[in-house]
Design an enzyme around this catalytic site. Sequence first.
Site, PDB file in Angstrom:
ATOM      1  NE  ARG A 185      -1.754   6.723  -6.981  1.00 58.79           N
ATOM      2  CZ  ARG A 185      -2.519   6.680  -5.901  1.00 58.79           C
ATOM      3  NH1 ARG A 185      -2.010   6.379  -4.728  1.00 58.79           N
ATOM      4  NH2 ARG A 185      -3.807   6.960  -5.975  1.00 58.79           N
ATOM      5  CG  ASP A 232      -9.454  10.380  -2.214  1.00 60.12           C
ATOM      6  OD1 ASP A 232      -9.153  10.008  -3.343  1.00 60.12           O
ATOM      7  OD2 ASP A 232      -9.476   9.626  -1.223  1.00 60.12           O
ATOM      8  CD  GLU A 274     -12.496   5.654  -2.528  1.00 56.49           C
ATOM      9  OE1 GLU A 274     -11.651   5.677  -3.455  1.00 56.49           O
ATOM     10  OE2 GLU A 274     -12.190   5.794  -1.334  1.00 56.49           O
ATOM     11  CD  GLU A 320      -4.868   7.226   1.737  1.00 57.42           C
ATOM     12  OE1 GLU A 320      -4.844   6.178   1.073  1.00 57.42           O
ATOM     13  OE2 GLU A 320      -5.834   8.000   1.776  1.00 57.42           O
ATOM     14  CG  ASN A 356      -2.864   1.208  -0.439  1.00 60.11           C
ATOM     15  OD1 ASN A 356      -2.153   2.206  -0.468  1.00 60.11           O
ATOM     16  ND2 ASN A 356      -4.161   1.280  -0.195  1.00 60.11           N
ATOM     17  CE  LYS A 381      -1.598   5.276  -0.790  1.00 55.84           C
ATOM     18  NZ  LYS A 381      -2.966   4.767  -0.611  1.00 55.84           N
ATOM     19  CD1 TRP A 408      -8.752  10.527   5.879  1.00 56.34           C
ATOM     20  CD2 TRP A 408      -8.363   8.819   7.270  1.00 56.34           C
ATOM     21  NE1 TRP A 408      -7.667   9.834   5.396  1.00 56.34           N
ATOM     22  CE2 TRP A 408      -7.397   8.775   6.235  1.00 56.34           C
ATOM     23  CE3 TRP A 408      -8.311   7.836   8.262  1.00 56.34           C
ATOM     24  CZ2 TRP A 408      -6.398   7.798   6.157  1.00 56.34           C
ATOM     25  CZ3 TRP A 408      -7.317   6.853   8.189  1.00 56.34           C
ATOM     26  CH2 TRP A 408      -6.376   6.835   7.146  1.00 56.34           C
ATOM     27  CE  LYS A 426      -6.016   9.543  -5.438  1.00 58.60           C
ATOM     28  NZ  LYS A 426      -6.745   9.082  -4.243  1.00 58.60           N
TER      29      LYS A 426
HETATM   30  O1  GCW Z   1      -9.227   7.618  -1.723  1.00 56.95           O
HETATM   31  C1  GCW Z   1      -8.294   6.849  -1.181  1.00 56.95           C
HETATM   32  C2  GCW Z   1      -8.924   5.503  -1.125  1.00 56.95           C
HETATM   33  C3  GCW Z   1      -7.891   4.469  -0.824  1.00 56.95           C
HETATM   34  C4  GCW Z   1      -6.826   4.569  -1.903  1.00 56.95           C
HETATM   35  C5  GCW Z   1      -6.219   5.959  -1.879  1.00 56.95           C
HETATM   36  C6  GCW Z   1      -5.188   6.193  -2.956  1.00 56.95           C
HETATM   37  C7  GCW Z   1      -5.452   2.882  -2.864  1.00 56.95           C
HETATM   38  O2  GCW Z   1      -9.951   5.514  -0.174  1.00 56.95           O
HETATM   39  O3  GCW Z   1      -8.528   3.222  -0.811  1.00 56.95           O
HETATM   40  O4  GCW Z   1      -5.842   3.595  -1.742  1.00 56.95           O
HETATM   41  O5  GCW Z   1      -7.234   6.886  -2.092  1.00 56.95           O
HETATM   42  O6  GCW Z   1      -5.548   6.714  -3.989  1.00 56.95           O
HETATM   43  O7  GCW Z   1      -4.044   5.871  -2.752  1.00 56.95           O
END
Ligand code: GCW
Length: 703
Positions: free
Chosen positions: A328, A369, A397, A295, A214, A291, A547, A364
Amino acid sequence: MKKNAIIFLLLCWANTQLMADDGYRLWLKYDLLSNVTQRTQYKNQVNAIAIGSNSLVLQTAAKELQLGLQGLLGKSIAVNMGKGGKGVLLLSVNPTDEAVQNLAADGFAIVQRNQQWMVVSKTDNGVLYGCFTLLRQVKLGTAFKQQRYSESPKIRLRMLNHWDNPLGTIERGYAGSSLWKWYELPEVIDPRYIDYARANASVGINAVVLNNVNASARFLTKEYLVKVKALAEVFRPYGIKVFLSLNFASPKILDKIPTSDPLDSRVVEWWKNKTAEIYSIIPDFGGYLVKANSEGEPGPQDYGRTHADGANMLASALAPHNGLVIWRAFVYAADPKGDRFKEAYKDFKPLDGKFASNALVQVKNGPIDFQSREPFHPLFGKMPQTPLAMEFQLTQEYLGFSTNWVYEAPLFKECLESDTYAKGKGSTVAKVIDGSLDNHAWSAMAGVANTGSDRNWTGHTMAQANWYAFGRLAWNYDLTSEQIAEEWIQQSLTQHPQTVGIIKELMLKSREIYVDFTTPLGLHHVMGQNIHFGAEPWLEKSARPDWTAIYYHRADSLGLGFDRTSKGSNALSLYAPEVQQLWGDAQKCPLPYLLWFHHVPWTQKLSTGNTLWDEFSSRYYKGVASVAWMQQQWEQTKPHLDQAIFTDVKGRLAVQHREALNWRDACVLYFQQYAKQPIPKPYEKPTRTLDELKKIVEIYQLK
Ligand code: GCW
């Protein structure tokens, strides 16, 4: 020497002894080997180190080896230029040496020839990795056993992704603030930057992305680029390349260009110039991590363009400088009726074959997530024409922040060893990302860093093992979780055999214990909205439907879990038929994945012989009991550990127990409303009410 001077020196020494084992030194502790026979044997092998050329990295290799051996063996070892001879350990870069012919560039061999030991590689970096390996072997007592020992990394880019912000905060960071002191840079070089680089190089990490995905556009300003350059200079002697995350709207933000459309010539030109500027400041800059359209971040879709359009525009700016763009795939549209599981696949699968040759797509490990357990991401195996990079999350996280002990190697390996069946049996995720399945030149594995300014780097001392394990697995994913745990403990904590055994068992069980008291049987995404270490299964409303918790668990009077079969969202259809078969039948689906793919009746009998409700609720109780067991086991390690570390971990385990009880009571009471069944014997109903637990979560969320 004057008396005062002697006292001063003694105090300095005492101070280093006191500071010696508070976790700062990580796995790089080069104290005198306690095994005297071994020490004597090694002492006789090495009297000096010789380097053939004077490159930065080779000098580092020699310096590290010297430092380590002097500490471990208790003798002084000189470093000279030249070839040396008997008793001189030679560090040699020689691409034509037959010992390294079949190895990757960063591979190395430790060989004995004419009574002389040498570390040889095609590259300087390879020699550095060879030296760190030799030090590890000396510490573990396995050095100089074979006349020829060699290793070769399986993944080319082994990188940490920092989610660090300009003001020193870290997104999802639980170990203090950022290591990078942006304000003080470039003038002040914190010695910690060097120790960070040493730790990375010692496990083969060769690339770091310094800032959050971000991304603030500020990182691309001249003001920041000289700071980045200062860090790059610290990391260069350790073979580490620096990358930056970028903000896709930078042309607009920084230079008021009216658009950031990747196909607009002004934008193309802007990135070309900006990239050239970066390379003029940092000639070995690695490239960009992006990214985009995720989001709320800007991206090419804002202009009706695809992710490939965006990536390729940057790739062409980077190509003349041999840079890479890592794009990403963490994207998901907010669709209340959809299934987030399928979103990235929908966007990226059609783009296979459309990315430039210096672009990688970073995926990922799982489709949602970084949950405590996820099935492997369905894109693995489905984009054969694109090099896919793996993104794991080291920072915890969703694994209890820095108050829970979760050794992540089993989680990483579970994903890497999953079979995609892309080209028949054995097409593991590991083979997709190492490039071997589809013959890609580039391969990458990224870990979202868990480091911070805490004295022990990672908040929870045991989380150091996750940083370590990430590097080791990126180098060689065939290592077992147990091997990695064993070598980490021996280097970082103790070599006392019983204590090593106790800690190893705790590590190996820790992840499954965490799964049990938080999200058993494939339940997922039921954590608190902001504070992800607590349960909030009742979360119904949020800025986005995906969410909330109810979007995922789908509890009702009939059962629990997300139906992703053809009767539900059909996300299963994204996988190869063999995988669909494995997970598609609720009766046969392995229990760890059950609620990921099926809405299961509360009364259904599972393979354990229990009904879903009984099994599900029992797991929470077992999980909490296991944390109590961890606490008891930990007590036994006390006599053999540094007391600062012992006490710190003991405290964190107590917090973990409190949090485990909260998870258990919250989830059991919440889901019981739907299951309408008693808590199975011999377990007792929680003494707290659901309302009381909701209050606790509210307090955590600072509501
Ligand atoms: O899981 C989410 C996280 C965000 C993160 C995002 C991502 C960097 O809660 O904080 O932002 O993934 O991977 O882009």
